[in-house]
Design an enzyme around this catalytic site. Structure first.
Site, PDB file in Angstrom:
ATOM      1  N   LYS A 119       0.811  -1.221   0.000  1.00  0.00           N
ATOM      2  CA  LYS A 119       0.000   0.000   0.000  1.00  0.00           C
ATOM      3  C   LYS A 119       0.846   1.275   0.000  1.00  0.00           C
ATOM      4  O   LYS A 119       0.403   2.324  -0.480  1.00  0.00           O
ATOM      5  CB  LYS A 119      -0.908   0.020   1.242  1.00  0.00           C
ATOM      6  CG  LYS A 119      -1.984  -1.052   1.241  1.00  0.00           C
ATOM      7  CD  LYS A 119      -3.209  -0.601   0.491  1.00  0.00           C
ATOM      8  CE  LYS A 119      -4.330  -1.629   0.591  1.00  0.00           C
ATOM      9  NZ  LYS A 119      -5.490  -1.249  -0.219  1.00  0.00           N
TER      10      LYS A 119
ATOM     11  N   SER B 287      -9.520   1.582   7.574  1.00  0.00           N
ATOM     12  CA  SER B 287      -9.258   0.965   8.875  1.00  0.00           C
ATOM     13  C   SER B 287      -7.906   0.270   8.863  1.00  0.00           C
ATOM     14  O   SER B 287      -7.489  -0.285   9.863  1.00  0.00           O
ATOM     15  CB  SER B 287     -10.333  -0.074   9.184  1.00  0.00           C
ATOM     16  OG  SER B 287     -10.331  -1.065   8.176  1.00  0.00           O
TER      17      SER B 287
END
Lengths: 310, 310
Positions: free
Chosen positions: A51, A76
């Site tokens: 990511k 989250s």
């Protein structure tokens, strides 16, 4: 559309900040799988997951004017931490809307990178409302976790590096969640077939490609907690056009593959990363004697709750 | 005596067979330790431990005449697997005397490499008797796990590779068991100070260097199960002359350091490998702002019995 040029520019853009992760091999797993496996180890990436590549590329792609009020997202998980770190590296403010039931370790990571966290209830509606409020208040630029060209190009850099190191791959396997990593991999693969891997309990991409339209997950249920999200318009379009196919695997085979990698390769991968490994081990005939690239997406696992039976 | 030339020759000898393991870094651990850490990752080595370097060098150092009857050793652990694999790579027979209470996974690994196993009771006497019987019967060449110049030179190749990659280290930390890895590291360090790290529950090397003579461990008790053995004559001589000092750490700090590495670096290290990491974290002032090399000795851990509290 995103092309190889965008991915090459992303490589240059993130190079000062991201790890060029190693490509590891393992004779024991090769024997088990009946093929040669080349693991691109994004579990060793900053924040413990691929990511960071996308977030870093997206943040450093913005003009001074676009980023002057900071960046914002709701997440989250790993995208929140990745965006928080990327923003801090550009001395920009990051606003993260997080469900109040996020794991403590994730909350601590995001806060540790200096992001401003807005808590919300753990529903998509509450997350989107929270993000809208933050944007109205701050004017921050929204960075979507996967349905964003800059994110997709950034995620594609992992496959590009893998192919630079191992040019003669017959196929690349990649886990499919929201489709950022898998789209970027397809676009970077330069003719090498890309096969997606999905948990049976969250097979929205498999069903969407079959149906020719987006079929979102309803109550996805799998140990691969990084793959619960459904495809977006952009990632669906890329996968529809470029992905060879998707293989689905059940949770017991994911846990088994995860354990094999831990034991044989001595590296920690999260369940989502084990999904393409399970796809190979469950379909040995298909990959027999091939050179198979596998994108290991991340290694963020809560060590106090491991799925290995005692 | 073993010099840099022997270690350089060992590098060439094992290069076709051993992994050149990566040197990994981790900003999170650097911040925690207050210095810059460079991890030489022998947990990613063949058989999951540095032991393969020494065994491979020793086996390929033997003349045709010396190896024609095979090689033999007694070992319950990584040296057995390493020697079995090294012998198989030279198409030589390996005879391993193993205590019958060795972990199943170790038995399977040794057998999997095609070694002939002789079972014995789990006492040093039974192991040595078993080995004497095997040698009398086969004429195999004995390869001691650490008190052997070829083994020591082979283990030294890890530090040599580390220094090639990171030439400006201020110090190298290494775990001390029988002293093969630590002796090789001292001899390869080329002037860079080497500090040993030992569990308090198996601190025979610490006490031996203090006393100026070998003081064997009696009933060592530590989670670092790779460091239970005592120094040999050869390794004691090398460490006495070349090792700067030894730091000891207790088991809770070993477990804590191990968990930090698992969580932050996403790699599996065995408790013995966490001993030098704990030594740095427990002595931050001493290493403040330095460039610290750490030899991660191995990653063989039984996943069903992890020491992390739930």
């Amino acid at each position: 559309m995103i092309g190889m040029d965008e991915i090459r520019r992303a490589v240059e853009r993130i190079e000062p900040y991201a790890h060029r992760t190693p490509v590891l091999t393992c004779r024991g797993l090769d024997r088990m799988a009946g093929c040669r496996l080349f693991f691109k180890c994004e579990n060793f990436q900053k924040v413990g997951a691929f990511k960071f590549r996308g977030a870093c590329n997206a943040v450093f792609s913005l003009g001074e004017d676009e980023i002057k009020n900071g960046v914002a997202t709701h997440s989250s998980g790993n995208h929140a931490a990745a965006l928080a770190l990327a923003a801090s590296l550009r001395n920009a403010k990051a606003y993260i809307v997080m469900p109040d039931n996020s794991p403590e370790v994730k909350k601590a990571a995001v806060a540790g990178y200096g992001a401003e966290i807005t808590w919300c209830r753990p529903t998509l509606q509450a997350r989107e409302d929270g993000l809208a409020e933050v944007i109205a208040r701050t004017g921050a630029a929204v960075i979507h976790p996967y349905n964003d060209p800059g994110i997709i190009a950034g995620q594609g850099t992992a496959a590009l590096e893998l192919l630079e190191e191992v040019p003669d791959l017959d196929v690349i396997l990649v886990p499919v969640g929201g489709g950022g990593l898998s789209s970027g991999t397809c676009l970077a693969a330069n003719g090498v077939p890309v096969i997606g891997a999905e948990p049976q309990g969250a097979d929205d991409a498999y069903r969407s490609l079959q149906a020719g339209k987006i079929i979102p997950s309803v109550n996805p249920d799998t140990i691969a907690d990084g793959l619960l999200t459904s495809l977006g318009e952009l990632t669906f379009a890329v996968l529809s056009k470029h992905m060879k196919k998707i293989i689905t695997v059940d949770d017991p085979s994911i846990i088994s593959a995860m354990r094999h990698v831990w034991e044989r390769m001595k590296m920690i991968i999260e369940p989502s990363s084990a999904v393409p490994v399970a796809a190979v081990l469950q379909n040995k005939n298909e990959f027999s004697n091939q050179h198979v690239g596998v994108i290991i997406s991340g290694g963020n696992v809560e060590l106090s709750g491991l799925p290995f039976a005692r």
